[in-house]
Structure formats: C-alpha cells, structure tokens
Design an enzyme around this catalytic site. Structure first.
Site, PDB file in Angstrom:
ATOM      1  N   GLY A 159       0.772  -1.252   0.000  1.00 38.66           N
ATOM      2  CA  GLY A 159       0.000   0.000   0.000  1.00 38.66           C
ATOM      3  C   GLY A 159       0.794   1.288   0.000  1.00 38.66           C
TER       4      GLY A 159
ATOM      5  N   SER B 209       1.538   8.206   1.991  1.00 33.86           N
ATOM      6  CA  SER B 209       0.736   7.005   2.251  1.00 33.86           C
ATOM      7  C   SER B 209       0.819   6.592   3.714  1.00 33.86           C
ATOM      8  CB  SER B 209       1.252   5.826   1.413  1.00 33.86           C
ATOM      9  OG  SER B 209       1.033   6.045   0.044  1.00 33.86           O
ATOM     10  N   ILE B 210      -0.312   6.148   4.247  1.00 33.60           N
ATOM     11  CA  ILE B 210      -0.322   5.622   5.615  1.00 33.60           C
ATOM     12  C   ILE B 210       0.650   4.444   5.713  1.00 33.60           C
ATOM     13  CG2 ILE B 210      -1.756   4.394   7.295  1.00 33.60           C
ATOM     14  CD1 ILE B 210      -4.106   6.202   6.410  1.00 33.60           C
TER      15      ILE B 210
ATOM     16  N   TYR C 265     -18.699   8.880   1.488  1.00 32.80           N
ATOM     17  CA  TYR C 265     -17.808   7.723   1.661  1.00 32.80           C
ATOM     18  C   TYR C 265     -18.462   6.480   1.038  1.00 32.80           C
ATOM     19  CZ  TYR C 265     -13.899   5.266   3.849  1.00 32.80           C
ATOM     20  OH  TYR C 265     -12.758   4.532   4.065  1.00 32.80           O
TER      21      TYR C 265
ATOM     22  N   LYS D  46     -15.506  -1.133   4.066  1.00 31.38           N
ATOM     23  CA  LYS D  46     -14.773  -1.118   5.347  1.00 31.38           C
ATOM     24  C   LYS D  46     -15.532  -1.917   6.413  1.00 31.38           C
ATOM     25  CE  LYS D  46     -11.175   1.444   4.272  1.00 31.38           C
ATOM     26  NZ  LYS D  46      -9.896   0.778   3.949  1.00 31.38           N
TER      27      LYS D  46
ATOM     28  N   THR E 121      -4.201  12.010   1.838  1.00 30.08           N
ATOM     29  CA  THR E 121      -3.424  11.094   0.997  1.00 30.08           C
ATOM     30  C   THR E 121      -4.064  11.049  -0.389  1.00 30.08           C
ATOM     31  OG1 THR E 121      -4.813   9.217   1.576  1.00 30.08           O
ATOM     32  CG2 THR E 121      -2.885   9.598   2.994  1.00 30.08           C
TER      33      THR E 121
HETATM   34  P1  NAD Z   1      -2.866   5.805  -0.531  1.00 28.87           P
HETATM   35  O1  NAD Z   1      -3.480   6.223  -1.815  1.00 28.87           O
HETATM   36  O2  NAD Z   1      -1.537   6.329  -0.210  1.00 28.87           O
HETATM   37  O3  NAD Z   1      -2.856   4.229  -0.386  1.00 28.87           O
HETATM   38  C1  NAD Z   1      -3.795   3.383  -1.015  1.00 28.87           C
HETATM   39  C2  NAD Z   1      -3.002   2.265  -1.632  1.00 28.87           C
HETATM   40  O4  NAD Z   1      -3.868   1.279  -2.205  1.00 28.87           O
HETATM   41  C3  NAD Z   1      -2.084   2.775  -2.762  1.00 28.87           C
HETATM   42  O5  NAD Z   1      -0.751   2.396  -2.505  1.00 28.87           O
HETATM   43  C4  NAD Z   1      -2.631   2.057  -3.978  1.00 28.87           C
HETATM   44  O6  NAD Z   1      -1.642   1.769  -4.941  1.00 28.87           O
HETATM   45  C5  NAD Z   1      -3.182   0.790  -3.322  1.00 28.87           C
HETATM   46  N1  NAD Z   1      -4.050   0.045  -4.231  1.00 28.87           N
HETATM   47  C6  NAD Z   1      -5.208   0.458  -4.823  1.00 28.87           C
HETATM   48  N2  NAD Z   1      -5.663  -0.509  -5.661  1.00 28.87           N
HETATM   49  C7  NAD Z   1      -4.781  -1.543  -5.584  1.00 28.87           C
HETATM   50  C8  NAD Z   1      -4.683  -2.815  -6.223  1.00 28.87           C
HETATM   51  N3  NAD Z   1      -5.586  -3.224  -7.142  1.00 28.87           N
HETATM   52  N4  NAD Z   1      -3.638  -3.621  -5.913  1.00 28.87           N
HETATM   53  C9  NAD Z   1      -2.711  -3.242  -5.012  1.00 28.87           C
HETATM   54  N5  NAD Z   1      -2.748  -2.049  -4.363  1.00 28.87           N
HETATM   55  C10 NAD Z   1      -3.762  -1.213  -4.673  1.00 28.87           C
HETATM   56  O7  NAD Z   1      -3.938   6.281   0.582  1.00 28.87           O
HETATM   57  P2  NAD Z   1      -4.009   5.947   2.150  1.00 28.87           P
HETATM   58  O8  NAD Z   1      -4.953   6.952   2.698  1.00 28.87           O
HETATM   59  O9  NAD Z   1      -2.662   5.805   2.724  1.00 28.87           O
HETATM   60  O10 NAD Z   1      -4.770   4.548   2.189  1.00 28.87           O
HETATM   61  C11 NAD Z   1      -4.278   3.414   2.874  1.00 28.87           C
HETATM   62  C12 NAD Z   1      -5.380   2.725   3.646  1.00 28.87           C
HETATM   63  O11 NAD Z   1      -5.792   3.559   4.737  1.00 28.87           O
HETATM   64  C13 NAD Z   1      -6.648   2.441   2.845  1.00 28.87           C
HETATM   65  O12 NAD Z   1      -7.183   1.193   3.257  1.00 28.87           O
HETATM   66  C14 NAD Z   1      -7.570   3.564   3.282  1.00 28.87           C
HETATM   67  O13 NAD Z   1      -8.934   3.263   3.086  1.00 28.87           O
HETATM   68  C15 NAD Z   1      -7.201   3.635   4.743  1.00 28.87           C
HETATM   69  N6  NAD Z   1      -7.620   4.828   5.464  1.00 28.87           N
HETATM   70  C16 NAD Z   1      -7.309   6.060   4.992  1.00 28.87           C
HETATM   71  C17 NAD Z   1      -7.709   7.187   5.692  1.00 28.87           C
HETATM   72  C18 NAD Z   1      -7.398   8.570   5.168  1.00 28.87           C
HETATM   73  O14 NAD Z   1      -8.069   9.532   5.608  1.00 28.87           O
HETATM   74  N7  NAD Z   1      -6.417   8.740   4.306  1.00 28.87           N
HETATM   75  C19 NAD Z   1      -8.429   7.056   6.900  1.00 28.87           C
HETATM   76  C20 NAD Z   1      -8.711   5.770   7.363  1.00 28.87           C
HETATM   77  C21 NAD Z   1      -8.308   4.653   6.646  1.00 28.87           C
END
Ligand code: NAD
Length: 261
Positions: free
Chosen positions: A13, A19-20, A155, A162, A193
């Site tokens: 990810g 990215s988180i 959302y 989720k 992000t």
């Molecule tokens: P991000 O865009 O940096 O990360 C999302 C990742 O998912 C990316 O690296 C992307 O390449 C990957 N991805 C998407 N489709 C894919 C596929 N088919 N195969 C492999 N990888 C794939 O954004 P983020 O915010 O860091 O998201 C990371 C996680 O954190 C996600 O599950 C997101 O829902 C969750 N999250 C985000 C937030 C927020 O506010 N940003 C809050 C809570 C939870």
C-alpha cells in the site's frame, strides 16, 4: 534495541511518502523490523523504490491485488527471497471516483464489486497466501475508517467495504488464533493522501475534524505508524480481532460541543 528487532514485515500500500503504509513502514523500521514492499502498478515504482531504499528494503515487487495470479507470484517470490515473515500490512483501498460523490444508492454493480474486491477481499486472499510463511506469533494489520460504522457523506460504497473488512478481521482472527497469529485493524482519522483525495468533500471534513475531535488536531501517518508498532509487537500478544482507533478520540463523541473560544 527496537521492539521489532528480528521481525520481517511485508507491507502492501505504499504509493508515495504521504501514504499511511509509509508511516507504518518507517515506524516498523525504527523499531528494528526488516521491511519488504509490494506496490500496485509499474507506474508507482519510481516513487516506491527510493522510499524502500531509505529503510534498507531490497524486496520491492509489483502486485495488483485484484489479480489472483499476481498474488500467487508475489507470495512465491516472498517465500523464495524472504523465507518466513512475522508482520503483514494491508493498507490498500480502491473505489471509482464517481462512486465517492452523490448518494450511496447510486452505486453501480460494477463499482460495488470493484470496491469490495480490492478494499476487502484482497485482505482475506493476502492472509491465505501469507499463512505458510508466518513465523509463530505473526501479526496481520488492515486499515479501516469510521465510515464503516456510521454514514459519512460521500464515503458511500467504501464505508460498506470497510464494514466488510472489519468483519473479515474478526473472522480471520478466529481462524488464525489457534495458530497463534493475530489479526487487527486500525481505524484512522482523516489524513490527506492520494486515496482520500478521491472522496468528495474530504478537504472540508479534514479541516472540521479538529473542531470536533477531543484532541483538537488531525492525526498523522506517524501516529498510525506508532500504533501499528504496538499492534504488531509482542506488547499486543493478547490482542486480536480488534479495531483500534487512531482518530484523536473522534469516535467517542456523541454530540458536537458548543463552539470553542
Ligand atoms: P494511498 O493512496 O496512499 O494508499 C492506497 C493504496 O492502495 C495505494 O498504494 C494504492 O496503490 C493501493 N491500491 C489500490 N488498488 C490496488 C490494487 N488493485 N492492488 C494493489 N494495491 C492497490 O492512501 P491511504 O490513505 O494511505 O490509504 C491506505 C489505507 O488507509 C486504505 O485502506 C484507506 O482506506 C485507509 N484509510 C485512509 C484514511 C485517510 O483519511 N487517508 C483514513 C482511514 C483509513
């Protein structure tokens, strides 16, 4: 000596340094874990490779999590190159942009299928493939959001995905507990992000969050990384099937306080 010394972590990810997954990777590295990365598509390699280098990782492999053959070949490479692993991080989500505005009832069948496949099912498939590689007492971690529990504007299908992901965490915890492995999720507050940018109205929600959350600040990828260290370490040896909030306390508030100041 870090509390993850001697442990190997496979992280899915990282797209860029916001990215988180990158916040988690840095914190795991600081605590002594050896890191390995998987990224979604060839276009991301030029961003992911320099980050992987910063934390001394030489396993950097592409895997589109919507493809079974990609998953199979990724874990075959991980087995050959890494041998066993101790930590599995799923920080992945996807929904088409046009599913993340307007009403939830407008969700298309195709949009629903894609969001649930990549944002939820991929975690289950990943854990199944990783199982033969796990050392005793391994730990899996997924990322979730409050929109799983409550309706959050725009959302939409991601909230439904989720909710299914959080249920998967509990079922996987029940499956893997007898094998001594643990499965948890972190529910993070809004962080700016790439993925978050796809949710209509996110910027305003991110801004207003500081008015409502008890800690009166947004959370960072470092906050999430530090909580991930705890959940993936032996300090959390008795914790599985949990959704752990890293959200400045937002989820405990029932009614907004009269405006401050
Ligand atoms: P991000 O865009 O940096 O990360 C999302 C990742 O998912 C990316 O690296 C992307 O390449 C990957 N991805 C998407 N489709 C894919 C596929 N088919 N195969 C492999 N990888 C794939 O954004 P983020 O915010 O860091 O998201 C990371 C996680 O954190 C996600 O599950 C997101 O829902 C969750 N999250 C985000 C937030 C927020 O506010 N940003 C809050 C809570 C939870």
């Amino acid at each position: 000596m870090g509390i993850l010394e001697g442990k190997k972590a496979l992280v899915f990810g990282v797209a860029n340094n916001r990215s988180i997954a990158w916040g988690i990777a840095q914190a795991l590295h600081r605590e002594g874990a050896q890191l390995a990365f998987s990224y979604a598509s060839a276009a991301l390699l030029r961003r992911v490779a320099p980050l992987a280098e910063q934390v001394g990782a030489d396993f950097i492999e592409q895997c589109d999590l919507s493809r079974d053959d990609d998953l199979e070949s990724l874990f075959a490479k991980a087995s050959a190159q890494l041998g066993n692993i101790d930590i599995l991080i799923h920080s992945v989500a996807f929904a088409n942009r046009d599913e993340l505005n307007g009403p939830y009832y407008a969700t298309s069948r195709e949009g629903f299928r894609g969001a649930l496949d990549i944002s939820c099912y991929s975690f289950t498939a990943m854990v199944r493939h990783a199982l033969p590689l796990f050392n005793p007492g391994s730990s899996c971690l997924a990322m979730t959001y409050y929109g799983a529990e409550k309706a959050v504007p725009h959302y939409n299908v991601m909230g439904v995905a989720k909710a299914a992901l959080e249920a998967s965490v509990r079922y996987l915890a029940a499956d893997l507990g007898p094998l001594s492995h643990r499965v948890n999720a972190i529910s993070a507050g809004p962080i700016r992000t790439l993925a978050a940018a796809g949710v209509s109205g996110f910027k305003a929600m991110h801004r207003e969050f500081t008015e409502l959350a008890p800690l009166q600040r947004n959370v960072t990828i470092e906050d999430v990384g530090n909580a991930a260290v705890y959940l993936c370490s032996d300090l959390a040896a008795g914790v599985t099937g949990e959704v752990h909030y890293v959200d400045s306390g937002f989820n405990v508030i029932g009614v907004a306080a009269p405006s401050r100041g």
